[in-house]
Write a protein that holds these residues in place. Structure first.
Motif, PDB file in Angstrom:
ATOM      1  N   LEU A 157    -100.139 -83.829  23.265  1.00  0.00           N
ATOM      2  CA  LEU A 157    -100.218 -84.649  24.469  1.00  0.00           C
ATOM      3  C   LEU A 157     -99.106 -84.265  25.433  1.00  0.00           C
ATOM      4  O   LEU A 157     -97.991 -83.936  25.012  1.00  0.00           O
ATOM      5  CB  LEU A 157    -100.091 -86.134  24.105  1.00  0.00           C
ATOM      6  CG  LEU A 157    -101.198 -86.723  23.234  1.00  0.00           C
ATOM      7  CD1 LEU A 157    -100.920 -88.199  22.989  1.00  0.00           C
ATOM      8  CD2 LEU A 157    -102.567 -86.544  23.880  1.00  0.00           C
ATOM      9  N   PRO A 158     -99.378 -84.305  26.739  1.00  0.00           N
ATOM     10  CA  PRO A 158     -98.349 -83.977  27.739  1.00  0.00           C
ATOM     11  C   PRO A 158     -97.113 -84.852  27.559  1.00  0.00           C
ATOM     12  O   PRO A 158     -97.211 -86.079  27.447  1.00  0.00           O
ATOM     13  CB  PRO A 158     -99.053 -84.276  29.067  1.00  0.00           C
ATOM     14  CG  PRO A 158    -100.520 -84.132  28.770  1.00  0.00           C
ATOM     15  CD  PRO A 158    -100.682 -84.626  27.362  1.00  0.00           C
ATOM     16  N   GLY A 159     -95.965 -84.216  27.502  1.00  0.00           N
ATOM     17  CA  GLY A 159     -94.714 -84.940  27.325  1.00  0.00           C
ATOM     18  C   GLY A 159     -94.343 -85.176  25.881  1.00  0.00           C
ATOM     19  O   GLY A 159     -93.208 -85.532  25.575  1.00  0.00           O
ATOM     20  N   LYS A 243     -97.815 -97.297  23.229  1.00  0.00           N
ATOM     21  CA  LYS A 243     -97.833 -95.848  23.419  1.00  0.00           C
ATOM     22  C   LYS A 243     -96.439 -95.312  23.698  1.00  0.00           C
ATOM     23  O   LYS A 243     -95.586 -95.997  24.280  1.00  0.00           O
ATOM     24  CB  LYS A 243     -98.782 -95.468  24.552  1.00  0.00           C
ATOM     25  CG  LYS A 243     -98.441 -96.041  25.911  1.00  0.00           C
ATOM     26  CD  LYS A 243     -99.493 -95.615  26.942  1.00  0.00           C
ATOM     27  CE  LYS A 243     -99.197 -96.219  28.315  1.00  0.00           C
ATOM     28  NZ  LYS A 243    -100.214 -95.812  29.320  1.00  0.00           N
ATOM     29  N   VAL A 244     -96.230 -94.087  23.245  1.00  0.00           N
ATOM     30  CA  VAL A 244     -94.983 -93.389  23.519  1.00  0.00           C
ATOM     31  C   VAL A 244     -95.141 -92.693  24.858  1.00  0.00           C
ATOM     32  O   VAL A 244     -96.018 -91.838  25.025  1.00  0.00           O
ATOM     33  CB  VAL A 244     -94.662 -92.367  22.413  1.00  0.00           C
ATOM     34  CG1 VAL A 244     -93.375 -91.611  22.746  1.00  0.00           C
ATOM     35  CG2 VAL A 244     -94.531 -93.066  21.062  1.00  0.00           C
ATOM     36  N   THR A 245     -94.332 -93.058  25.809  1.00  0.00           N
ATOM     37  CA  THR A 245     -94.473 -92.511  27.170  1.00  0.00           C
ATOM     38  C   THR A 245     -93.521 -91.364  27.458  1.00  0.00           C
ATOM     39  O   THR A 245     -93.736 -90.589  28.397  1.00  0.00           O
ATOM     40  CB  THR A 245     -94.250 -93.618  28.214  1.00  0.00           C
ATOM     41  OG1 THR A 245     -92.936 -94.181  28.031  1.00  0.00           O
ATOM     42  CG2 THR A 245     -95.287 -94.717  28.071  1.00  0.00           C
ATOM     43  N   LYS A 246     -92.461 -91.245  26.646  1.00  0.00           N
ATOM     44  CA  LYS A 246     -91.480 -90.202  26.925  1.00  0.00           C
ATOM     45  C   LYS A 246     -90.652 -89.909  25.682  1.00  0.00           C
ATOM     46  O   LYS A 246     -90.373 -90.802  24.889  1.00  0.00           O
ATOM     47  CB  LYS A 246     -90.549 -90.670  28.065  1.00  0.00           C
ATOM     48  CG  LYS A 246     -89.581 -89.616  28.580  1.00  0.00           C
ATOM     49  CD  LYS A 246     -88.726 -90.187  29.716  1.00  0.00           C
ATOM     50  CE  LYS A 246     -87.756 -89.158  30.259  1.00  0.00           C
ATOM     51  NZ  LYS A 246     -86.870 -89.728  31.299  1.00  0.00           N
ATOM     52  N   LEU A 247     -90.270 -88.641  25.540  1.00  0.00           N
ATOM     53  CA  LEU A 247     -89.371 -88.234  24.467  1.00  0.00           C
ATOM     54  C   LEU A 247     -88.189 -87.496  25.072  1.00  0.00           C
ATOM     55  O   LEU A 247     -88.366 -86.472  25.737  1.00  0.00           O
ATOM     56  CB  LEU A 247     -90.093 -87.315  23.466  1.00  0.00           C
ATOM     57  CG  LEU A 247     -91.243 -87.911  22.646  1.00  0.00           C
ATOM     58  CD1 LEU A 247     -91.873 -86.837  21.770  1.00  0.00           C
ATOM     59  CD2 LEU A 247     -90.765 -89.083  21.793  1.00  0.00           C
ATOM     60  N   ASP A 248     -86.995 -88.024  24.873  1.00  0.00           N
ATOM     61  CA  ASP A 248     -85.776 -87.364  25.331  1.00  0.00           C
ATOM     62  C   ASP A 248     -85.081 -86.767  24.111  1.00  0.00           C
ATOM     63  O   ASP A 248     -84.638 -87.491  23.212  1.00  0.00           O
ATOM     64  CB  ASP A 248     -84.847 -88.360  26.030  1.00  0.00           C
ATOM     65  CG  ASP A 248     -85.425 -88.847  27.349  1.00  0.00           C
ATOM     66  OD1 ASP A 248     -85.847 -87.992  28.147  1.00  0.00           O
ATOM     67  OD2 ASP A 248     -85.466 -90.079  27.569  1.00  0.00           O
ATOM     68  N   LYS A 249     -84.955 -85.454  24.102  1.00  0.00           N
ATOM     69  CA  LYS A 249     -84.419 -84.759  22.939  1.00  0.00           C
ATOM     70  C   LYS A 249     -82.918 -84.544  23.047  1.00  0.00           C
ATOM     71  O   LYS A 249     -82.414 -84.096  24.077  1.00  0.00           O
ATOM     72  CB  LYS A 249     -85.122 -83.410  22.765  1.00  0.00           C
ATOM     73  CG  LYS A 249     -86.621 -83.523  22.564  1.00  0.00           C
ATOM     74  CD  LYS A 249     -87.284 -82.160  22.536  1.00  0.00           C
ATOM     75  CE  LYS A 249     -88.797 -82.289  22.468  1.00  0.00           C
ATOM     76  NZ  LYS A 249     -89.464 -80.962  22.518  1.00  0.00           N
TER      77      LYS A 249
END
Length: 472
Positions: A157-159, A243-249
């Protein structure tokens, strides 16, 4: 074959591909199979089989931790993650070699490389690294019938794209170098829930996020709710309609932004993320569209006998669409090649394909859910029986479970069966056979089930649907 000409060429050696090739050879057809990496495909090497090996280790570890529940003593119980993973890979390796033996036994040529369709009855194979010494490789091959069985790969999925380090697919989740203390699983289908179950059992703090209203979305709502309650009791945190809207690594962690039910937004810091949001068919790079093979929603369009829009080209398994299950692929391939031979096989009834999830507790089902049956306007009778009323389940120390059956009230025909609890993935075949025989409640009620067995829960659920249940 020296001339590169065959009756049947199968592209892909997963469960669907290699079984199709074997059946083709049994029918006297000159057969070859093309594989670019591992005999046995994803299921045997990176899916069905190695995950079950991991889950078995987790199950044994769980029992050892609860030895006192059985009057036993096990002190300082621990595990070696490297050894657990090594055992899983060893199981896959053994079966991979077994597929190679079956190819030789059935005189099936294995062509190593990546195949591309080139006009009528012809494929071009580009060589790949790692082919066995002396094996057939790159070149042009022809066959009157070409069967595409290339399977599927994880959806991205995008993002939320996997990077193999912090954000995993099932490939990376199967071979962890260390156990993540905190793990986020995105998606609660069979793959997501199985990995959630494994990592939870091994000691990770696991959270599951699912965009739909229930986990295991294809299952009956009652069975899903039962499984969720049990998984949460074991310590897994579950968020549905989220839903997971963003992942900051970060350097060695991930901060996930999660939009919860009701609109509340929450930040969640974890060590690793498993993306388990489904799979997509492997249709790219095969030259399908160039020769006119119809593709819709990322999979090849095929009829009940595997025939595509192009004469002489067939598709079976995951690449031909849902349900994306190994046993469906195997049976689909057999039907396809028997039709090629002119044996007039029965078309597959997808409504009678069982599904199994090997979490704790196990989940298994076949046929219509209660919701689907009611939406279809059917008058139904529903039976339920809890495992707490079953002597074998209590003796096993596994009393949490439920058997549920659904019948057409007018005809008595069994149209759905849904199970959650110990070993239900082994029990479901009884209902699958019954449905394929168009069994009614009368045959099931008059069938003698052995005692003491978990299978008695199946019998009692049938009795319950008709007001005759005994042990509750």
């Amino acid at each position: 074959m020296a001339d590169g000409k065959y009756d049947v060429i199968v592209i892909g050696s997963g469960p669907g591909g290699y079984v199709t090739a074997i059946r083709s050879a049994q029918l006297g057809l000159k057969t070859a199979i093309v594989e670019k990496q591992h005999l046995g495909g994803i299921c045997l090497n990176w899916g069905c089989i190695p995950t079950k090996a991991l889950l078995r280790s987790a199950e044994i570890y769980h029992y050892m931790q609860h030895a006192k529940d059985y009057g036993l003593s096990a002190e300082n119980v621990s595990f070696d993650l490297g050894a657990v993973v090594k055992r899983s890979r060893g199981v896959s390796s053994q079966l991979n070699q077994g597929v190679g033996f079956l190819m030789k036994k059935n005189k099936i040529d294995v062509i190593w490389g990546s195949a591309k369709l080139k006009g009528k009855g012809q494929i071009e194979v580009a060589p790949t690294e790692g082919a066995p010494k002396g094996a057939l490789g790159g070149g042009t091959y022809s066959a009157g019938h070409i069967i595409v069985a290339t399977g599927a790969r994880p959806r991205a999925l995008p993002g939320l794209e996997p990077d193999k380090k912090l954000v995993w697919t099932y490939f990376e989740a199967m071979v962890p170098q260390e156990l993540p203390k905190k793990l986020l699983v995105v998606g609660s289908g069979a793959i997501g829930i199985e990995f959630a179950s494994f990592y939870n059992a091994m000691g990770s703090d696991v959270t599951v996020v699912e965009v739909l209203p229930q986990i295991l979305p294809v299952e009956d709502h009652e069975i899903s709710a039962f499984a969720r309650k049990r998984l949460e009791k074991l310590g897994i945190k579950i968020h549905t309609e989220a839903k997971v809207t963003k992942l900051d690594k970060g350097a060695d962690d991930v901060t996930a932004t999660v939009e919860l039910k009701g609109g509340k937004v929450e930040q969640m810091k974890v060590d690793r993320v498993i993306s388990a949001v489904g799979v997509v068919g492997n249709v790219d790079g095969l030259g399908l569209e160039e020769i006119g093979v119809k593709i819709e929603r990322g999979v090849i369009v095929a009829d009940p006998f595997g025939r595509t829009s192009v004469e002489g080209v067939y598709a079976i398994g995951d690449v031909a669409g849902p349900p994306m299950l190994a046993h469906k692929a195997e049976h689909e391939g057999v039907i396809c090649v028997e039709a090629i031979k002119g044996l007039h096989p029965h078309a597959m009834d997808k409504a009678k394909i069982p599904g199994c999830t090997y979490c704790n507790p196990q989940v298994a089902s076949v046929g219509m859910t209660e919701k689907k049956a009611r939406e279809a306007g059917l008058e139904i009778r529903v039976g339920r029986f809890p495992f707490i009323g079953n002597g074998k389940a209590i003796a096993l120390g596994e009393p949490e479970g439920l058997a549920k059956t659904i019948f057409d009230a007018k005809t008595g025909q069994l149209i759905g069966a849904h199970l959650v609890g110990a070993e239900v993935t082994e029990l479901i075949q009884g209902f699958v056979v019954a449905m394929n025989l168009e069994t009614t409640e009368e045959e099931l009620i008059n069938t003698v089930f052995p005692h003491p067995t978990l299978s008695e829960t199946m019998h009692e659920s049938v009795l319950d649907a008709y007001g005759r249940v005994i042990h509750v």
